[in-house]
Design a protein around this motif. Sequence first.
Motif, PDB file in Angstrom:
ATOM      1  N   MET A   1       0.906  -1.215  -0.088  1.00  0.00           N
ATOM      2  CA  MET A   1      -0.067   0.024   0.018  1.00  0.00           C
ATOM      3  C   MET A   1       0.834   1.191   0.049  1.00  0.00           C
ATOM      4  SD  MET A   1      -3.077   0.691   2.540  1.00  0.00           S
ATOM      5  CE  MET A   1      -4.270   2.084   2.188  1.00  0.00           C
ATOM      6  N   GLY A   2       0.652   2.365  -0.724  1.00  0.00           N
ATOM      7  CA  GLY A   2       1.307   3.381  -0.990  1.00  0.00           C
ATOM      8  C   GLY A   2       1.100   4.380   0.064  1.00  0.00           C
ATOM      9  N   ARG A   3       1.965   5.313   0.224  1.00  0.00           N
ATOM     10  CA  ARG A   3       1.892   6.439   1.279  1.00  0.00           C
ATOM     11  C   ARG A   3       1.231   7.583   0.280  1.00  0.00           C
ATOM     12  NH1 ARG A   3       7.546   7.319   3.857  1.00  0.00           N
ATOM     13  NH2 ARG A   3       6.842   9.319   3.687  1.00  0.00           N
ATOM     14  N   CYS A   4       0.465   8.551   1.014  1.00  0.00           N
ATOM     15  CA  CYS A   4      -0.302   9.672   0.629  1.00  0.00           C
ATOM     16  C   CYS A   4       0.697  10.732   0.659  1.00  0.00           C
ATOM     17  CB  CYS A   4      -1.638   9.727   1.401  1.00  0.00           C
ATOM     18  SG  CYS A   4      -2.867   8.890   0.936  1.00  0.00           S
TER      19      CYS A   4
END
Length: 70
Positions: A1-4
């Motif tokens: 999951m990516g970071r915002c």
Amino acid sequence: MGRCVTVATCSLRQWALDFEGNTARIIESIRQAKAAGARLRVGPELEITGYGCNDREWLLDILEASPAAY
């Protein structure tokens, strides 16, 4: 999951060869971007000199007059 990440973009009213005024407006926009939680602030090319990419025929004169050249 990516970071915002929050990105701030700006288009300032810059004036050709107004290095001090342009720099002050850039710094203020950076402060505002940080206050808004931005981690990245982007602006147009040649932002300090006040020229845009349509003025590329003046590029050598711009580079010689720019404070970054010193």
